[in-house]
Design a protein around this motif. Structure first.
Motif, mmCIF file in Angstrom:
data_model
loop_
_atom_site.group_PDB
_atom_site.id
_atom_site.type_symbol
_atom_site.label_atom_id
_atom_site.label_comp_id
_atom_site.label_asym_id
_atom_site.label_seq_id
_atom_site.Cartn_x
_atom_site.Cartn_y
_atom_site.Cartn_z
ATOM 1 N N VAL A 166 0.810 -1.224 0.000
ATOM 2 C CA VAL A 166 0.000 0.000 0.000
ATOM 3 C C VAL A 166 0.845 1.277 0.000
ATOM 4 O O VAL A 166 0.299 2.378 0.060
ATOM 5 C CB VAL A 166 -0.970 0.015 1.201
ATOM 6 N N TYR A 167 2.157 1.147 -0.064
ATOM 7 C CA TYR A 167 3.042 2.303 -0.148
ATOM 8 C C TYR A 167 4.000 2.121 -1.328
ATOM 9 O O TYR A 167 4.539 1.026 -1.525
ATOM 10 C CB TYR A 167 3.867 2.473 1.128
ATOM 11 N N PRO A 168 4.247 3.187 -2.097
ATOM 12 C CA PRO A 168 5.185 3.064 -3.215
ATOM 13 C C PRO A 168 6.638 2.969 -2.779
ATOM 14 O O PRO A 168 7.480 2.436 -3.499
ATOM 15 C CB PRO A 168 4.951 4.343 -4.023
ATOM 16 N N VAL A 169 6.938 3.494 -1.581
ATOM 17 C CA VAL A 169 8.315 3.501 -1.096
ATOM 18 C C VAL A 169 8.355 2.916 0.314
ATOM 19 O O VAL A 169 7.527 3.248 1.165
ATOM 20 C CB VAL A 169 8.901 4.928 -1.069
ATOM 21 N N ILE A 170 9.323 2.036 0.542
ATOM 22 C CA ILE A 170 9.606 1.506 1.873
ATOM 23 C C ILE A 170 10.971 2.034 2.288
ATOM 24 O O ILE A 170 11.925 1.988 1.505
ATOM 25 C CB ILE A 170 9.632 -0.038 1.866
ATOM 26 N N ALA A 171 11.080 2.563 3.491
ATOM 27 C CA ALA A 171 12.369 3.045 4.003
ATOM 28 C C ALA A 171 12.721 2.269 5.263
ATOM 29 O O ALA A 171 11.917 2.178 6.194
ATOM 30 C CB ALA A 171 12.316 4.537 4.292
ATOM 31 N N ASN A 210 14.546 2.123 -12.288
ATOM 32 C CA ASN A 210 13.276 2.841 -12.120
ATOM 33 C C ASN A 210 12.193 2.052 -11.405
ATOM 34 O O ASN A 210 11.121 2.571 -11.126
ATOM 35 C CB ASN A 210 12.757 3.323 -13.475
ATOM 36 N N GLN A 211 12.419 0.788 -11.117
ATOM 37 C CA GLN A 211 11.425 0.009 -10.381
ATOM 38 C C GLN A 211 12.065 -1.242 -9.808
ATOM 39 O O GLN A 211 13.082 -1.718 -10.306
ATOM 40 C CB GLN A 211 10.259 -0.374 -11.285
ATOM 41 N N LYS A 212 11.458 -1.731 -8.721
ATOM 42 C CA LYS A 212 11.969 -2.901 -8.013
ATOM 43 C C LYS A 212 13.467 -2.776 -7.754
ATOM 44 O O LYS A 212 14.282 -3.586 -8.178
ATOM 45 C CB LYS A 212 11.663 -4.191 -8.782
ATOM 46 N N VAL A 213 13.794 -1.701 -7.025
ATOM 47 C CA VAL A 213 15.189 -1.409 -6.722
ATOM 48 C C VAL A 213 15.348 -1.138 -5.230
ATOM 49 O O VAL A 213 14.500 -0.494 -4.601
ATOM 50 C CB VAL A 213 15.688 -0.173 -7.505
ATOM 51 N N ILE A 214 16.437 -1.657 -4.671
ATOM 52 C CA ILE A 214 16.846 -1.322 -3.304
ATOM 53 C C ILE A 214 18.008 -0.347 -3.390
ATOM 54 O O ILE A 214 19.059 -0.675 -3.955
ATOM 55 C CB ILE A 214 17.295 -2.580 -2.531
ATOM 56 N N PHE A 215 17.822 0.853 -2.866
ATOM 57 C CA PHE A 215 18.899 1.831 -2.790
ATOM 58 C C PHE A 215 19.431 1.847 -1.355
ATOM 59 O O PHE A 215 18.750 2.324 -0.444
ATOM 60 C CB PHE A 215 18.429 3.228 -3.181
ATOM 61 N N VAL A 264 7.283 8.039 -8.428
ATOM 62 C CA VAL A 264 6.223 7.272 -7.767
ATOM 63 C C VAL A 264 4.869 7.948 -7.918
ATOM 64 O O VAL A 264 3.830 7.276 -7.979
ATOM 65 C CB VAL A 264 6.547 7.015 -6.275
ATOM 66 N N ASP A 265 4.857 9.289 -8.000
ATOM 67 C CA ASP A 265 3.591 9.990 -8.218
ATOM 68 C C ASP A 265 3.028 9.696 -9.603
ATOM 69 O O ASP A 265 1.808 9.606 -9.790
ATOM 70 C CB ASP A 265 3.788 11.497 -8.035
ATOM 71 N N GLU A 266 3.913 9.530 -10.569
ATOM 72 C CA GLU A 266 3.467 9.248 -11.934
ATOM 73 C C GLU A 266 3.069 7.789 -12.116
ATOM 74 O O GLU A 266 2.068 7.483 -12.757
ATOM 75 C CB GLU A 266 4.582 9.604 -12.921
ATOM 76 N N SER A 267 3.834 6.876 -11.533
ATOM 77 C CA SER A 267 3.590 5.447 -11.779
ATOM 78 C C SER A 267 2.501 4.869 -10.882
ATOM 79 O O SER A 267 1.785 3.945 -11.269
ATOM 80 C CB SER A 267 4.876 4.648 -11.575
ATOM 81 N N LYS A 268 2.398 5.392 -9.649
ATOM 82 C CA LYS A 268 1.437 4.898 -8.656
ATOM 83 C C LYS A 268 1.610 3.388 -8.424
ATOM 84 O O LYS A 268 0.655 2.669 -8.135
ATOM 85 C CB LYS A 268 -0.003 5.210 -9.071
ATOM 86 N N THR A 269 2.849 2.931 -8.543
ATOM 87 C CA THR A 269 3.177 1.526 -8.313
ATOM 88 C C THR A 269 3.581 1.321 -6.866
ATOM 89 O O THR A 269 4.453 2.029 -6.348
ATOM 90 C CB THR A 269 4.340 1.086 -9.225
ATOM 91 N N MET A 270 2.954 0.364 -6.203
ATOM 92 C CA MET A 270 3.285 0.092 -4.812
ATOM 93 C C MET A 270 4.574 -0.747 -4.738
ATOM 94 O O MET A 270 4.817 -1.612 -5.575
ATOM 95 C CB MET A 270 2.143 -0.646 -4.118
ATOM 96 N N GLY A 271 5.376 -0.455 -3.718
ATOM 97 C CA GLY A 271 6.623 -1.197 -3.544
ATOM 98 C C GLY A 271 7.638 -0.937 -4.644
ATOM 99 O O GLY A 271 8.473 -1.791 -4.941
ATOM 100 N N GLN A 272 7.584 0.248 -5.245
ATOM 101 C CA GLN A 272 8.456 0.548 -6.382
ATOM 102 C C GLN A 272 9.923 0.696 -5.957
ATOM 103 O O GLN A 272 10.824 0.209 -6.629
ATOM 104 C CB GLN A 272 7.992 1.837 -7.067
ATOM 105 N N PHE A 273 10.147 1.375 -4.826
ATOM 106 C CA PHE A 273 11.510 1.584 -4.344
ATOM 107 C C PHE A 273 11.617 1.176 -2.876
ATOM 108 O O PHE A 273 10.690 1.381 -2.096
ATOM 109 C CB PHE A 273 11.915 3.057 -4.462
ATOM 110 N N ILE A 274 12.772 0.630 -2.528
ATOM 111 C CA ILE A 274 13.100 0.352 -1.135
ATOM 112 C C ILE A 274 14.368 1.117 -0.805
ATOM 113 O O ILE A 274 15.398 0.959 -1.467
ATOM 114 C CB ILE A 274 13.287 -1.153 -0.882
ATOM 115 N N LEU A 275 14.284 1.963 0.200
ATOM 116 C CA LEU A 275 15.406 2.802 0.598
ATOM 117 C C LEU A 275 15.933 2.341 1.945
ATOM 118 O O LEU A 275 15.167 1.987 2.840
ATOM 119 C CB LEU A 275 14.970 4.268 0.702
#
Length: 386
Positions: A16-21, A67-72, A89-100
């Motif tokens: 439910v979140y596009p970014v996990i930190a 640009n997607q499914k990446v761990i930084f 993430v605002d444009e794609s609205k993909t959940m879990g797109q980036f992990i920081l």
């Protein structure tokens, strides 16, 4: 590999979140966890100079490739990336797109709040909690060895003496974080400051006293404490002063996130030394409170923690919030249960009345008991109600 309890909470919120930190102390196992959980994600460390140079000089090209499914990892090293990630993430609205991931909480949180507020689920991973260690029979029956060894994963991955581990930890991580955020000319003075902090575990924080003993100014004390907290070395437990009593103290109490590091700074290197040390009770208290904090974050419970003390010196070591009620916890290193150990719990029960849920004694023994008015927990059986 020891499974981490936090994995469940991360898996749920990444839907439910596009970014996990994920943040937490250095060497707490963040990279290992993320690589094991997200095998289909690419892993990019921004500690790597080549990756960092690419991201800094050409962020658009960098994020076009990743640009997607990446761990930084250590993403705070390239602050400019956060605004670009927000746009993606605002444009794609993909959940879990980036992990920081990052170990320097001050820098990471500053950039998250500026660019990714509302788009990111935040998690903190600490060294192993007792449940994780117990799942692999690594939790010793006597608390003394746990105090000295601490809970950093590297100490359980392979045979390693604690003294060189913590000596290197201080030099390679703590001092590096410090040098990046502050211009400290005398590292020896800072090491003295660290040791003085370790000697104040479980005590009310007196900034003037700490400044005088170290030979630095009060603003410098505040600055150094802030860096220690942002690097997950120390934390401050606030006092509770809601409606229980008008004459309550307002000073925080100082603790270390890992007792192994604290023992190293205090020159305690063995179980025998723990038993003979004047710091045994404070270190035991620190370990128990750490366990509450770890379970809270590893299970995503969002509880709050306090201590209680009035102007007459009456004190309870820990209050744990549970919606509208509180568990009150007394912490004693003794292995013998005596009636006087319950005095503080009874006092607070009478003052708090209906706001108190459970009265809990955590002690240094190995036998837990359920009594009519108290829960008595062995030190290795602590468990916050989920």
């Amino acid at each position: 590999m020891i499974e981490r309890n936090i994995a469940k909470a991360i898996s749920e919120l990444m839907l439910v979140y596009p970014v996990i930190a994920l943040t937490g102390p250095r060497q707490s196992g963040k990279t290992t966890l993320l690589k094991s959980m997200f095998k289909d994600y690419r892993y990019i460390s921004l500690e790597n100079p080549d990756n960092r140079f690419f991201a800094e000089q050409d962020p658009n090209g960098f994020l076009e490739l990743y640009n997607q499914k990446v761990i930084f990892d250590e993403v705070q090293r390239v602050p400019s990336l956060f605004s670009y990630i927000q746009t993606l993430v605002d444009e794609s609205k993909t959940m879990g797109q980036f992990i920081l991931s990052g170990s320097q909480n001050f820098s990471l949180m500053k950039n998250i709040t500026q660019s990714l507020a509302g788009r990111v689920a935040l998690f903190k991973l600490f060294p192993f909690d007792f449940e994780e260690l117990n799942s692999h029979n690594l939790l010793t029956p006597d608390y003394s060895s746990m105090l000295v060894r601490g809970c950093y994963p590297a100490l359980y991955d392979r045979p390693m003496p604690t003294t060189p581990f913590y000596a290197n930890y201080i030099e390679t991580y703590v001092e590096r974080d410090l040098s990046e955020l502050l211009n400290i000319k005398d590292i020896r003075l800072f090491r003295t400051f660290l040791k003085l902090c370790a000697g104040r575990i479980g005590q009310q924080l007196n900034l003037t006293n700490l400044a005088n003993e170290t030979g630095i100014s009060i603003p410098t004390v505040k600055s150094w404490l802030s860096i220690l907290e942002s690097s997950y070395i120390t934390y401050q437990l606030p006092p509770f002063f809601n409606n229980f009593n008008k004459r309550l103290v307002k000073s925080t109490k100082l603790y270390f996130y890992d007792t192994g590091l604290a023992c190293y700074l205090l020159g305690i290197k063995s179980e025998k030394s723990i038993q003979e040390s004047e710091f045994k009770g404070a270190l035991f208290e620190n370990m128990v409170i750490n366990e509450y904090i770890k379970q809270n974050y590893h299970h995503g419970l969002y509880r709050e923690f306090y201590y209680w003390r009035d102007s007459n010196g009456h004190e309870v070591d820990l209050l744990v919030s549970n919606e509208t009620t509180y568990d009150v916890v007394e912490i004693k290193a003794t292995k013998t249960i005596l009636p006087k150990l319950f005095d503080g719990l009874d006092l607070l029960k009478n003052i708090g009345k209906e706001t108190i849920n459970r009265k809990i004694l955590v002690y240094g023994g190995t036998e837990s008991q359920n009594r009519s008015n108290y829960k008595i927990w062995a030190w290795n059986s602590i468990k916050i109600d989920f």
